[in-house]
Design an enzyme around this catalytic site. Structure first.
Site, PDB file in Angstrom:
ATOM      1  N   GLU A 168       0.902  -1.197  -0.182  1.00 32.64           N
ATOM      2  CA  GLU A 168       0.240   0.029   0.058  1.00 32.64           C
ATOM      3  C   GLU A 168       0.881   1.322  -0.144  1.00 32.64           C
ATOM      4  OE1 GLU A 168      -3.328  -0.256   2.664  1.00 32.64           O
ATOM      5  OE2 GLU A 168      -4.072  -2.071   1.561  1.00 32.64           O
TER       6      GLU A 168
ATOM      7  N   GLU B  78      -5.846  -8.835   0.422  1.00 32.73           N
ATOM      8  CA  GLU B  78      -6.263  -8.536   1.495  1.00 32.73           C
ATOM      9  C   GLU B  78      -7.798  -8.217   1.095  1.00 32.73           C
ATOM     10  OE1 GLU B  78      -4.730  -5.338   4.039  1.00 32.73           O
ATOM     11  OE2 GLU B  78      -2.794  -6.029   3.695  1.00 32.73           O
TER      12      GLU B  78
HETATM   13  C1  GCB Z   1      -4.713  -2.569   4.624  1.00 33.12           C
HETATM   14  C2  GCB Z   1      -3.428  -2.522   5.175  1.00 33.12           C
HETATM   15  C3  GCB Z   1      -2.965  -3.302   6.421  1.00 33.12           C
HETATM   16  C4  GCB Z   1      -4.309  -3.085   7.601  1.00 33.12           C
HETATM   17  C5  GCB Z   1      -5.643  -3.276   7.029  1.00 33.12           C
HETATM   18  C6  GCB Z   1      -6.773  -3.086   7.722  1.00 33.12           C
HETATM   19  O1  GCB Z   1      -5.250  -2.492   3.486  1.00 33.12           O
HETATM   20  O2  GCB Z   1      -2.684  -3.312   4.433  1.00 33.12           O
HETATM   21  O3  GCB Z   1      -1.915  -3.179   6.990  1.00 33.12           O
HETATM   22  O4  GCB Z   1      -4.218  -3.404   8.688  1.00 33.12           O
HETATM   23  O5  GCB Z   1      -5.727  -2.501   5.572  1.00 33.12           O
HETATM   24  O6  GCB Z   1      -7.204  -3.644   8.553  1.00 33.12           O
HETATM   25  O7  GCB Z   1      -7.114  -1.529   7.489  1.00 33.12           O
END
Ligand code: GCB
Length: 643
Positions: free
Chosen positions: A463, A552
């Protein structure tokens, strides 16, 4: 300070040599320095106090020294220091923390004053976050920037016969040009803040735990010994389901010493053993390039292959690639490298392991737990691997930094596939200084993990603000650099930027995209997920024609919270959101548009405090103490049902 960090770092450790994982062998010995260390903070308002007062001097009767002071307390190594006490000051500390302990070296190690001409003694750190300086008996022996990769220093000349002392100063401050980045917030509004108030802010979503996070070893090594080994499965012809004829390409390096110190007549004996210690192939080859390396190719017939967990009954098979350095018949050095024979290939649609398409049933993880923070902990690492086996997971990403070598060893042994990620999380400001630093991190990471069968891909970052104008050139150069360092694995960068805006994707081999439909967008509208996910993935695929991983997706759930119909923060909503995503994934996979799905996250984890986080991020399918939420059962059912 910031500029100095980079300069000193490069002067001292730009070479990634000498990072073979420690082992006992007929020519090598190691001793652990893990355990209880003395610990002391340089006051936040005086970060240089420890250096000025020479806390590294180790003199007991020196009234400015480290020992026997009232503010010294006991700190475990490895562990983060933040959660070891009840002090908020320590938890949120920004600045320089000092560790010190005494140690003895076996008298045999010191024969001939350390026997400097034939052997050397080194100290090796698996990882210290973020910036480390190390003194032995008052002498500075090494500095290292970067919290997740090992470093080593020779200390033969600094040792005493008895009563040795090691001191480590750890600075956890993150800057604009550290990786990851952070900012110093130093307000000049004296109405609201006391004089000299400052904090270190960062935008990534995990707590900036700090300390000596990974094991510390003393090593006794041959002076002219093996400093590095690179092995790779160059060619593979499959024989049946589990075996293959393979060609291994290898290179064994020796330290670059002046010609007068070189030994004549050295040669390398390389033997590949199977897990039952039966020799499968052997080669005896002379050193070339002024005595600096041996290289060659080894053919192995009917070799058992390394397969991902779940794909074969026996996954994670490793041979022993044994290297001996010989002078006539006498043994100069002996090192054993566990090695899995496997290939990775990719095209516009798929990733292949041993010529077979691979579908990643994965997850994102963190090195994180109660009390230890990011400290390596064997019971926790083994428990996590057992939980992943129970889930039917076949791989994970080392989100958002390189994990401990010991963790990767376990993963490789069990057959978990790993996307190995650099610590470049949430990057902003893509300038040349940052790029240079990023290249160093990638060099160190690849030097450490290049021989691991489980590592099938490098992730350059997570990101990054890759819609920024300078990001395109930055990722073009970085990807080319990494692909030149390692031609055997694909490169990705994990993005959350929109397809039309992302400037890094054109340079990647594999697309990896994070999407939180119905959580961070259209919050609560579960029925939109399927449509949005399918349109999203299809458009990336039709634009780039590269393999696509949904890296993710997920929802926070407070363990024990329920509602029907499902609402945000309940276990039911987390499961419902997953099921909508599963429907999209199934269809995308049928259409040939998806090569992997990775839920965020394996377990709840700690973050900086914030009103969007309930004592950390709760997107875990396990709680922070590894108890299953409903989501864990839902994922297990899915992963065990898809082939
Ligand atoms: C994301 C990030 C991760 C966060 C997650 C979240 O996109 O890559 O580091 O923890 O979202 O839970 O917001």
């Amino acid at each position: 300070m910031e500029d100095k960090l980079g300069l000193i770092f490069c002067l001292l450790v730009c070479s990634a040599e000498g990072l073979l994982y420690p082992q006992n062998s007929p020519t090598r010995e190691m001793r652990s320095l893990d355990g209880s260390w003395n610990f002391r903070l340089s006051p936040k308002s005086q970060p240089n106090l420890g250096t000025i007062e020479k806390w590294f001097s180790c003199e007991r009767d020196d009234d400015k020294g480290f020992s026997e002071k009232s503010d010294v307390f006991v700190m475990p190594v490895p562990a983060s220091f933040n959660d070891i006490t009840t002090s908020a000051e320590l938890r949120d500390f920004v600045g320089v923390a000092w560790y010190q302990r005494s140690f003895e070296v076996p008298s045999a190690w010191m024969e001939g004053g350390g026997n400097i001409s034939t052997r050397r003694v080194s100290v090796r750190f698996g990882g210290v976050h973020y910036y480390a300086q190390v003194w032995i008996n008052g002498d500075l022996v090494v500095e290292h920037e970067g919290g997740h990769l090992p470093f080593e220093a020779e200390i033969s000349k600094n040792l005493r016969r008895t009563g040795n002392c090691i001191t480590v100063a750890v600075n956890n401050t993150l800057f604009n040009h550290s990786i990851p980045q952070g900012e110093i917030f130093r307000p000049n509004d004296t109405d609201r803040y006391p004089l000299n108030y400052f904090t270190n802010t960062y935008t990534f979503d995990f707590f900036n735990y700090a300390g000596i996070h990974r094991p510390v070893h003393l090593l006794l090594l041959p002076r002219i010994g093996v400093s590095d080994i690179s092995v790779n499965t160059e060619q593979l012809t499959r024989i049946g389901s589990d075996f293959g004829h393979a060609t291994l390409k290898f290179q064994i390096e020796l330290p670059d010493v002046p010609p007068s110190s070189r030994k004549n007549g050295l040669r390398c004996k390389v033997t590949l053993f199977d897990a039952e210690e039966v020799a499968e192939a052997a080669l005896d080859i002379p050193l070339v390039d002024d005595g600096k390396l041996c290289s060659g190719k080894m053919h192995v017939e009917n070799a058992k292959l390394w397969w991902p967990i779940g794909s074969r009954e026996e996954a994670g098979y490793r041979h022993n690639f044994q290297v001996q350095l010989l002078e006539g018949e006498s043994l100069v050095d002996h090192y054993e490298l566990p090695f899995g024979i496997r290939t990775v290939e990719w095209d516009s649609d798929e990733i292949y392991i041993n010529h077979e398409p691979f579908y990643l049933k994965g997850l994102g993880r963190h090195e994180d737990s109660d009390i230890r923070g990011k400290g390596y902990d064997p019971p926790l690492a083994i428990k996590d691997h057992n939980l992943m086996r129970w889930l039917g997971v076949n791989g994970y990403r080392t989100s958002h930094y390189p994990y401990a070598e010991e963790i990767l060893d376990l993963s490789e042994r069990y057959g978990f596939v790993v996307i190995s990620e650099s610590p470049a999380v949430n990057l902003v400001n893509f300038d040349n200084d940052l790029l240079a630093k990023h290249m160093i991190v990638m060099t160190e990471l690849i030097a450490r993990d290049k021989n691991r069968a489980c590592v099938i891909m490098w992730s350059l970052s997570n990101e990054a603000r890759s819609a920024q104008q300078l990001a395109g050139q930055y990722y073009k150069e970085l990807a080319a650099f990494v692909k030149a360092l390692d031609t055997t694995r694909p490169v990705t960068m994990v993005t959350n930027v929109k397809l039309e805006k992302d400037l890094g994707a054109p340079y990647m081999d594999v697309l990896a995209v994070n999407r939180y439909f119905s959580w961070y967008s259209d919050t609560g509208s579960l029925l939109l997920i399927k449509q949005q996910m399918m349109n999203e993935v299809r458009s990336w695929r039709s634009q780039y024609k590269k393999p696509f991983i949904l890296s993710e997706y997920g929802a926070d759930a407070l363990a024990g919270y329920h509602s029907d119909p499902p609402t945000l923060w309940t276990e039911d909503y987390q499961v419902a959101l997953m099921k909508e995503n599963f429907e999209a994934f199934d269809q995308l996979r049928r259409e040939g548009d998806l090569v992997g799905e990775m839920i965020w996250n394996f377990a709840d984890f700690q973050t900086a405090q914030g009103y969007k986080r309930a004592n950390g991020n709760k997107k875990g399918i396990f709680t922070r103490d590894r108890k299953p939420k409903s989501a864990a059962h839902a994922l297990r059912k899915r992963y065990n049902s898809i082939l």
